[in-house]
Design a protein around this motif. Structure first.
Motif, PDB file in Angstrom:
ATOM      1  N   PRO A  10       0.837  -1.198   0.000  1.00  0.00           N
ATOM      2  CA  PRO A  10       0.000   0.000   0.000  1.00  0.00           C
ATOM      3  C   PRO A  10       0.872   1.248   0.000  1.00  0.00           C
ATOM      4  N   ALA A  11       0.365   2.288  -0.635  1.00  0.00           N
ATOM      5  CA  ALA A  11       1.111   3.544  -0.707  1.00  0.00           C
ATOM      6  C   ALA A  11       0.130   4.699  -0.731  1.00  0.00           C
ATOM      7  N   LYS A  12       0.518   5.804  -0.107  1.00  0.00           N
ATOM      8  CA  LYS A  12      -0.266   7.028  -0.191  1.00  0.00           C
ATOM      9  C   LYS A  12       0.351   7.868  -1.293  1.00  0.00           C
ATOM     10  N   ILE A  13      -0.478   8.245  -2.256  1.00  0.00           N
ATOM     11  CA  ILE A  13      -0.011   9.009  -3.407  1.00  0.00           C
ATOM     12  C   ILE A  13      -0.792  10.315  -3.404  1.00  0.00           C
ATOM     13  N   GLY A  14      -0.141  11.386  -2.971  1.00  0.00           N
ATOM     14  CA  GLY A  14      -0.859  12.650  -2.796  1.00  0.00           C
ATOM     15  C   GLY A  14      -1.887  12.461  -1.709  1.00  0.00           C
ATOM     16  N   GLN A  16      -4.477  10.424  -2.201  1.00  0.00           N
ATOM     17  CA  GLN A  16      -5.148   9.193  -2.579  1.00  0.00           C
ATOM     18  C   GLN A  16      -4.344   7.996  -2.111  1.00  0.00           C
ATOM     19  N   LYS A  17      -4.994   6.856  -2.085  1.00  0.00           N
ATOM     20  CA  LYS A  17      -4.323   5.615  -1.723  1.00  0.00           C
ATOM     21  C   LYS A  17      -4.084   4.805  -2.987  1.00  0.00           C
ATOM     22  N   GLY A  18      -3.028   4.005  -2.966  1.00  0.00           N
ATOM     23  CA  GLY A  18      -2.710   3.191  -4.128  1.00  0.00           C
ATOM     24  C   GLY A  18      -1.820   2.032  -3.749  1.00  0.00           C
ATOM     25  N   PHE A  19      -1.234   1.428  -4.748  1.00  0.00           N
ATOM     26  CA  PHE A  19      -0.303   0.332  -4.548  1.00  0.00           C
ATOM     27  C   PHE A  19       1.026   0.691  -5.185  1.00  0.00           C
ATOM     28  N   ARG A  20       2.079   0.325  -4.502  1.00  0.00           N
ATOM     29  CA  ARG A  20       3.424   0.568  -5.017  1.00  0.00           C
ATOM     30  C   ARG A  20       3.955  -0.741  -5.595  1.00  0.00           C
ATOM     31  N   LEU A  21       4.429  -0.669  -6.830  1.00  0.00           N
ATOM     32  CA  LEU A  21       5.039  -1.833  -7.480  1.00  0.00           C
ATOM     33  C   LEU A  21       6.553  -1.751  -7.319  1.00  0.00           C
ATOM     34  N   PRO A  22       7.214  -2.880  -7.189  1.00  0.00           N
ATOM     35  CA  PRO A  22       8.670  -2.853  -7.024  1.00  0.00           C
ATOM     36  C   PRO A  22       9.382  -2.459  -8.323  1.00  0.00           C
ATOM     37  N   ASN A  23      10.599  -1.931  -8.171  1.00  0.00           N
ATOM     38  CA  ASN A  23      11.395  -1.545  -9.338  1.00  0.00           C
ATOM     39  C   ASN A  23      11.612  -2.719 -10.290  1.00  0.00           C
ATOM     40  N   ALA A  24      11.686  -3.925  -9.755  1.00  0.00           N
ATOM     41  CA  ALA A  24      11.899  -5.115 -10.600  1.00  0.00           C
ATOM     42  C   ALA A  24      10.779  -5.269 -11.627  1.00  0.00           C
TER      43      ALA A  24
END
Length: 105
Positions: A10-14, A16-24
């Protein structure tokens, strides 16, 4: 293609809430780096994510060439309005006849 699983967090983007994907994920799938998309909820624990990859370079070049061509036509029409002719039903029929046996994708 071998399927690979990536962990999302989970990630907070501004605000809003979202999902963070890994760099891989982006390293393995660079076409999705700036993709847009949509999420479909299949059930309470399964989501289907459809991503629309960013245009490839060839498509971007085609869009650029078309844009430049249309800009040229617009400037020429403004510069030489006396050379413009109205698009008529007769012209439309002539074009239809010329393209009758042409397959257009």
């Amino acid at each position: 293609m071998k399927q690979k699983t990536y962990t999302v967090n989970p990630a907070k983007i501004g605000n809003q809430k979202g999902f963070r994907l890994p760099n891989a994920f982006y390293k393995d799938n660079p076409q999705f780096a700036e993709a847009t998309g949509e999420i479909e909820i299949l059930n309470e624990n399964i989501l289907l994510i459809r991503l629309n990859p960013k245009n490839n370079i060839e498509e971007e070049e085609e869009e650029l060439m078309m844009s430049l061509f249309l800009d040229f036509l617009s400037k020429d029409a403004l510069k030489n309005p006396h050379q413009l002719i109205p698009y008529t039903e007769e012209i439309s029929q002539e074009i239809d006849n010329l393209l009758a046996d042409v397959d257009i994708e």
